[in-house]
Design an enzyme around this catalytic site. Structure first.
Site, PDB file in Angstrom:
ATOM      1  N   ALA A  52     -26.054  26.564  22.991  1.00 40.16           N
ATOM      2  CA  ALA A  52     -26.677  27.892  22.967  1.00 40.16           C
ATOM      3  C   ALA A  52     -28.200  27.804  22.911  1.00 40.16           C
ATOM      4  O   ALA A  52     -28.850  28.377  22.042  1.00 40.16           O
ATOM      5  CB  ALA A  52     -26.137  28.730  21.800  1.00 40.16           C
ATOM      6  N   TYR A  78     -35.230  25.318  40.013  1.00 43.30           N
ATOM      7  CA  TYR A  78     -35.830  24.810  38.784  1.00 43.30           C
ATOM      8  C   TYR A  78     -37.257  24.319  39.068  1.00 43.30           C
ATOM      9  O   TYR A  78     -37.460  23.414  39.871  1.00 43.30           O
ATOM     10  CB  TYR A  78     -35.001  23.667  38.185  1.00 43.30           C
ATOM     11  CG  TYR A  78     -33.596  24.042  37.763  1.00 43.30           C
ATOM     12  CD1 TYR A  78     -33.201  25.371  37.620  1.00 43.30           C
ATOM     13  CD2 TYR A  78     -32.653  23.063  37.499  1.00 43.30           C
ATOM     14  CE1 TYR A  78     -31.913  25.717  37.237  1.00 43.30           C
ATOM     15  CE2 TYR A  78     -31.356  23.379  37.110  1.00 43.30           C
ATOM     16  CZ  TYR A  78     -30.991  24.708  36.981  1.00 43.30           C
ATOM     17  OH  TYR A  78     -29.710  25.036  36.610  1.00 43.30           O
ATOM     18  N   ASN A 129     -26.621  13.490  21.820  1.00 44.91           N
ATOM     19  CA  ASN A 129     -25.624  14.368  22.436  1.00 44.91           C
ATOM     20  C   ASN A 129     -24.408  13.624  22.947  1.00 44.91           C
ATOM     21  O   ASN A 129     -23.281  14.124  22.874  1.00 44.91           O
ATOM     22  CB  ASN A 129     -26.266  15.169  23.577  1.00 44.91           C
ATOM     23  CG  ASN A 129     -27.092  16.342  23.084  1.00 44.91           C
ATOM     24  OD1 ASN A 129     -26.762  16.954  22.086  1.00 44.91           O
ATOM     25  ND2 ASN A 129     -28.164  16.647  23.794  1.00 44.91           N
ATOM     26  N   GLN A 158     -41.709  21.791  31.588  1.00 47.25           N
ATOM     27  CA  GLN A 158     -41.998  21.550  30.180  1.00 47.25           C
ATOM     28  C   GLN A 158     -42.289  20.088  29.866  1.00 47.25           C
ATOM     29  O   GLN A 158     -43.020  19.788  28.936  1.00 47.25           O
ATOM     30  CB  GLN A 158     -40.812  21.994  29.307  1.00 47.25           C
ATOM     31  CG  GLN A 158     -40.662  23.493  29.170  1.00 47.25           C
ATOM     32  CD  GLN A 158     -39.541  23.823  28.193  1.00 47.25           C
ATOM     33  OE1 GLN A 158     -38.589  23.081  28.027  1.00 47.25           O
ATOM     34  NE2 GLN A 158     -39.677  24.954  27.531  1.00 47.25           N
ATOM     35  N   SER A 209     -25.518  25.235  28.625  1.00 48.45           N
ATOM     36  CA  SER A 209     -25.901  25.756  27.311  1.00 48.45           C
ATOM     37  C   SER A 209     -24.798  25.627  26.263  1.00 48.45           C
ATOM     38  O   SER A 209     -24.503  26.579  25.535  1.00 48.45           O
ATOM     39  CB  SER A 209     -26.348  27.220  27.420  1.00 48.45           C
ATOM     40  OG  SER A 209     -27.533  27.318  28.178  1.00 48.45           O
ATOM     41  N   ARG A 235     -38.088  26.232  22.142  1.00 46.70           N
ATOM     42  CA  ARG A 235     -37.791  27.032  23.325  1.00 46.70           C
ATOM     43  C   ARG A 235     -37.943  28.524  23.050  1.00 46.70           C
ATOM     44  O   ARG A 235     -38.360  29.289  23.907  1.00 46.70           O
ATOM     45  CB  ARG A 235     -36.365  26.735  23.808  1.00 46.70           C
ATOM     46  CG  ARG A 235     -35.947  27.529  25.032  1.00 46.70           C
ATOM     47  CD  ARG A 235     -34.605  27.079  25.553  1.00 46.70           C
ATOM     48  NE  ARG A 235     -34.653  25.696  26.018  1.00 46.70           N
ATOM     49  CZ  ARG A 235     -33.601  25.042  26.488  1.00 46.70           C
ATOM     50  NH1 ARG A 235     -32.423  25.634  26.537  1.00 46.70           N
ATOM     51  NH2 ARG A 235     -33.721  23.802  26.905  1.00 46.70           N
ATOM     52  N   TRP A 255     -32.649  21.778  33.893  1.00 46.24           N
ATOM     53  CA  TRP A 255     -33.145  23.158  33.837  1.00 46.24           C
ATOM     54  C   TRP A 255     -34.172  23.274  32.710  1.00 46.24           C
ATOM     55  O   TRP A 255     -33.953  22.773  31.596  1.00 46.24           O
ATOM     56  CB  TRP A 255     -31.967  24.099  33.583  1.00 46.24           C
ATOM     57  CG  TRP A 255     -32.330  25.537  33.374  1.00 46.24           C
ATOM     58  CD1 TRP A 255     -33.130  26.305  34.144  1.00 46.24           C
ATOM     59  CD2 TRP A 255     -31.856  26.389  32.321  1.00 46.24           C
ATOM     60  NE1 TRP A 255     -33.198  27.590  33.654  1.00 46.24           N
ATOM     61  CE2 TRP A 255     -32.422  27.664  32.525  1.00 46.24           C
ATOM     62  CE3 TRP A 255     -31.013  26.192  31.222  1.00 46.24           C
ATOM     63  CZ2 TRP A 255     -32.179  28.737  31.674  1.00 46.24           C
ATOM     64  CZ3 TRP A 255     -30.766  27.262  30.383  1.00 46.24           C
ATOM     65  CH2 TRP A 255     -31.340  28.522  30.608  1.00 46.24           C
ATOM     66  N   GLN A 266     -19.799  26.899  37.364  1.00 41.77           N
ATOM     67  CA  GLN A 266     -20.736  26.521  36.300  1.00 41.77           C
ATOM     68  C   GLN A 266     -21.152  27.758  35.503  1.00 41.77           C
ATOM     69  O   GLN A 266     -22.043  28.488  35.894  1.00 41.77           O
ATOM     70  CB  GLN A 266     -21.969  25.827  36.887  1.00 41.77           C
ATOM     71  CG  GLN A 266     -22.885  25.280  35.813  1.00 41.77           C
ATOM     72  CD  GLN A 266     -24.033  24.450  36.354  1.00 41.77           C
ATOM     73  OE1 GLN A 266     -25.171  24.610  35.936  1.00 41.77           O
ATOM     74  NE2 GLN A 266     -23.740  23.550  37.295  1.00 41.77           N
TER      75      GLN A 266
END
Length: 337
Positions: free
Chosen positions: A209, A54, A295, A27, A206, A228, A21, A177
């Site tokens: 966040a 998307y 991550n 991007q 997210s 962002r 997403w 989700q």
């Protein structure tokens, strides 16, 4: 990488999944997007989440190209249907039988696969009878185009009714989700208890966040250039709810707790959502491969109860817990196609 069952199904997914997403097809250049997918695969991620909306279908194309050549049985590919796609015709949106069947055929072609592991209703469609939607999903499953059915951002009542129809139709309705993070906990009061009862697992988006929980946004300071929060097409409207000095100050106060756990702030945020046993997987995105590498270090982390309590104490009243926000985040009428 640790793996978890998706709801009460027999399907195992990587507890950290990769989502595109706001990145692929928009991007991030295609070569960089493919490098991020390669980094995810190298890090042990097997679960990839996208949606037809998307970048107006381009994200699916990029993901399909990035996964081309991988052993199909070794990855789990998820996508979604609901939001407007295509040129904007009256049936290019929603969960009607027509849109579901046309959308899954398009998704399969773009993703270069014969089937999806999970096909998800991206929101609840108030303008289509739920019976019609679930019957169309049953057709999709029986045709072998999808193995499991899920949804996104449905309320507890919607999950209960959808699950009842799925049982009648004998199709596997296994996931939801929702948005979920230390700062956004609206699913905890109603959605999670209902899901636990129904055997539905959460695939949360997210978890950091939209980047706020990495600590890169500082109170009283200008927004980082290229972030962002400065991109109107890249989620700026969604992230602005967190961009106030009270929230940003408290996020900075989490830094000593992350240090104590041997984690970065972002890793702490991902590990935090994975402490919820109803969470099957946490979706992370990336614009650079090194972000994926960082991550995935949250996989398998066990946070002590005392640390979780101190996180709650630090964040205090800035946490959003109102279960009504789930319904408020879904359109009350179909968005214009």
């Amino acid at each position: 990488m640790d793996f978890r069952y998706l709801g009460n199904s027999g399907l195992k997914v990587s507890e950290i999944s990769y989502g595109n997403w706001l990145t692929h097809g928009s991007q991030v250049e295609n070569d960089q997007a493919k490098a991020c997918v390669r980094a995810a695969l190298d890090a042990g991620i097997t679960t990839f989440d996208t949606a037809d909306v998307y970048a107006n279908t381009k994200a699916e194309v990029v993901l399909g190209e990035a996964l081309a050549g991988e052993r199909r049985e070794s990855v789990e590919i998820f996508t979604k249907v609901y939001w407007p796609t295509g040129p904007g015709g009256p049936n290019d949106v929603g969960l009607s039988r027509k849109h579901i069947h046309e959308s899954i055929n398009g998704s399969l072609k773009r993703l270069q696969t014969d089937y999806l592991d999970l096909y998800q209703a991206h929101r609840f469609d108030t303008e289509t009878p739920l019976e019609e939607t679930m019957e169309a999903f049953a057709d999709v499953v029986r045709q072998g185009k999808a193995l499991y059915i899920g949804v996104s951002e449905w309320t507890a009542e919607q999950l209960q009714e959808g699950h009842r129809l799925a049982r009648e139709l004998r199709i596997p309705f296994v996931s939801n989700q929702p948005q979920y993070s230390m700062l956004w906990r609206t699913i905890e009061a109603e959605v999670v208890p209902a899901s636990e009862e129904l055997g539905i697992g959460q695939i949360v988006f997210s978890p950091i966040a939209q980047g706020v929980l990495t600590g890169k946004y500082l109170p009283g300071q200008p927004l980082p250039e290229g972030s962002r929060a400065t991109d109107a097409n890249g989620g700026a409207n969604m992230i602005k709810r967190f961009l106030n000095d009270d929230v940003l100050t408290r996020v900075q106060e989490l830094k000593p707790l992350a240090d104590e756990a041997g984690l970065s702030l972002g890793q702490l945020a991902v590990a935090w959502v994975l402490q919820n046993p109803n969470v099957s997987s946490a979706i992370v995105g990336a614009s650079r491969p090194e972000q994926v590498v960082e991550n995935v270090k949250a996989s398998g982390v066990k946070l002590e109860d005392s640390l979780l309590k101190r996180i709650d104490e630090t964040l205090g009243g800035i946490v959003e817990r109102d279960p009504a926000k789930t319904a408020q985040n879904s359109p009350q009428t179909r968005p214009g196609a």
